[in-house]
Design a protein around this motif. Structure first.
Motif, PDB file in Angstrom:
ATOM      1  N   LEU A   1       0.839  -1.195   0.000  1.00 13.11           N
ATOM      2  CA  LEU A   1       0.000   0.000   0.000  1.00 13.11           C
ATOM      3  C   LEU A   1       0.874   1.244   0.000  1.00 13.11           C
ATOM      4  O   LEU A   1       2.056   1.179   0.316  1.00 13.11           O
ATOM      5  N   SER A   2       0.270   2.367  -0.372  1.00  9.85           N
ATOM      6  CA  SER A   2       1.022   3.615  -0.382  1.00  9.85           C
ATOM      7  C   SER A   2       1.492   3.928   1.039  1.00  9.85           C
ATOM      8  O   SER A   2       0.830   3.532   1.974  1.00  9.85           O
ATOM      9  N   PRO A   3       2.585   4.624   1.255  1.00  9.06           N
ATOM     10  CA  PRO A   3       3.457   5.224   0.255  1.00  9.06           C
ATOM     11  C   PRO A   3       4.687   4.371  -0.087  1.00  9.06           C
ATOM     12  O   PRO A   3       5.610   4.892  -0.683  1.00  9.06           O
TER      13      PRO A   3
ATOM     14  N   ILE B   1       7.401   3.055   1.269  1.00  7.46           N
ATOM     15  CA  ILE B   1       8.723   3.582   1.628  1.00  7.46           C
ATOM     16  C   ILE B   1       9.810   2.518   1.455  1.00  7.46           C
ATOM     17  O   ILE B   1      10.944   2.813   1.077  1.00  7.46           O
TER      18      ILE B   1
ATOM     19  N   LEU C   1       9.134  13.618   3.042  1.00  6.50           N
ATOM     20  CA  LEU C   1       8.923  12.950   4.334  1.00  6.50           C
ATOM     21  C   LEU C   1       9.253  13.888   5.495  1.00  6.50           C
ATOM     22  O   LEU C   1       8.558  13.902   6.509  1.00  6.50           O
TER      23      LEU C   1
ATOM     24  N   ASP D   1      -2.544   7.828   4.640  1.00  5.54           N
ATOM     25  CA  ASP D   1      -1.454   7.115   3.970  1.00  5.54           C
ATOM     26  C   ASP D   1      -0.939   5.941   4.787  1.00  5.54           C
ATOM     27  O   ASP D   1      -0.580   4.906   4.230  1.00  5.54           O
ATOM     28  N   TYR D   2      -0.872   6.110   6.110  1.00  2.73           N
ATOM     29  CA  TYR D   2      -0.184   5.099   6.916  1.00  2.73           C
ATOM     30  C   TYR D   2      -1.118   4.190   7.702  1.00  2.73           C
ATOM     31  O   TYR D   2      -0.713   3.097   8.093  1.00  2.73           O
TER      32      TYR D   2
ATOM     33  N   HIS E   1      -3.938   1.887   7.372  1.00  4.41           N
ATOM     34  CA  HIS E   1      -4.640   1.268   6.247  1.00  4.41           C
ATOM     35  C   HIS E   1      -5.987   0.663   6.617  1.00  4.41           C
ATOM     36  O   HIS E   1      -6.809   0.395   5.762  1.00  4.41           O
TER      37      HIS E   1
END
Lengths: 122, 119
Positions: free
Chosen positions: A6-8, A10, A23, B85-86, B88
């Motif tokens: 999944l995004s992002p 890293i 970031l 974004d983080y 989920h």
């Protein structure tokens, strides 16, 4: 269902200056949000009685107070300068690949200089 | 067949993007002012009476109010994007964003009360 990346992502991309700049913008923004309650507390102390004002001033000059000011100051400088960079990109300036790269370096450089200056004068 | 009226069917995406930039420009202009006040007090160039004289002024109160509104919009949009974004799992993401909105609104109201109560 299998675990999809999944995004992002890293852990997948190679590190670039532009990615570090992006970031760091988020990280410094997070620091600044956490600084807001502290700023409120300082504001309350500075506008209270003269004893409260003295106590707030003394705390600001303590080691912990100076550390907080330094972290908040560096975050603010970075977030400010990189924010201007982001707004410039939105208007179409410095949009090329090389310009994005060099402007990221410039922003990181300005922050490093500001961090040293703040450490000296605080 | 459904036709899309304009690109970007999810209006909220553009609206978030726009408000994030608008609040950024407001902060760009206003945020240096309280930071300057804080450093002036820190360095001893401003004693409490001088500080109170400045922030007591109606312009200070209005500018502080604008600053807080922009700050809340900007911080909310920024943290929302980070959470989206983080985090989920919707089970965690939605309550976190909701809690953030409640906490920020509470802080904002407290802050505004503080500013307008300065005598």
């Amino acid at each position: 269902m299998a675990e999809r990346p999944l995004s992002p992502r890293i852990s997948i991309y190679r590190w670039h200056p532009t990615m570090i700049a992006s970031l760091a913008h988020r990280a410094s923004g997070l620091v600044l949000v956490l600084f807001v309650p502290l700023y409120l507390w300082l504001l309350r102390g500075m506008t209270g009685s003269s004893e409260q004002f003295e106590a707030t001033s003394a705390w600001l000059h303590s080691g912990l107070g100076q550390l907080f000011l330094w972290v908040a100051g560096v975050s603010l400088v970075y977030h400010f300068v990189n924010g201007v960079r982001f707004l410039s990109i939105d208007t179409g300036w410095f949009e090329s690949r090389s310009a994005l790269r060099s402007s990221a370096f410039v922003v990181l450089g300005i922050t490093a200089v500001a961090a040293v200056i703040l450490a000296v004068i605080l | 067949m459904r036709t899309v009226k304009e690109p970007g069917a999810a209006h909220s995406g553009l609206s978030d993007w726009y408000w994030q930039r608008l609040s950024a420009v407001v902060l760009l202009l206003l945020l240096p002012l309280p930071f300057y006040l804080l450093t002036a007090v820190y360095s001893g160039n401003l004693d409490q009476q001088a500080l109170l004289d400045i922030i007591d002024h109606i312009y200070s109160r209005v500018l502080h109010t604008l600053l807080i509104l922009a700050l809340i919009v900007h911080a909310y949009m920024g943290l929302k994007v980070i959470l989206e974004d983080y985090v989920h799992r919707i089970f965690w993401r939605v309550p976190l964003i909701g809690a953030m909105l409640v906490i920020m609104t509470g802080f904002g109201v407290w802050w505004l009360a503080l500013i307008w109560a300065w005598a």
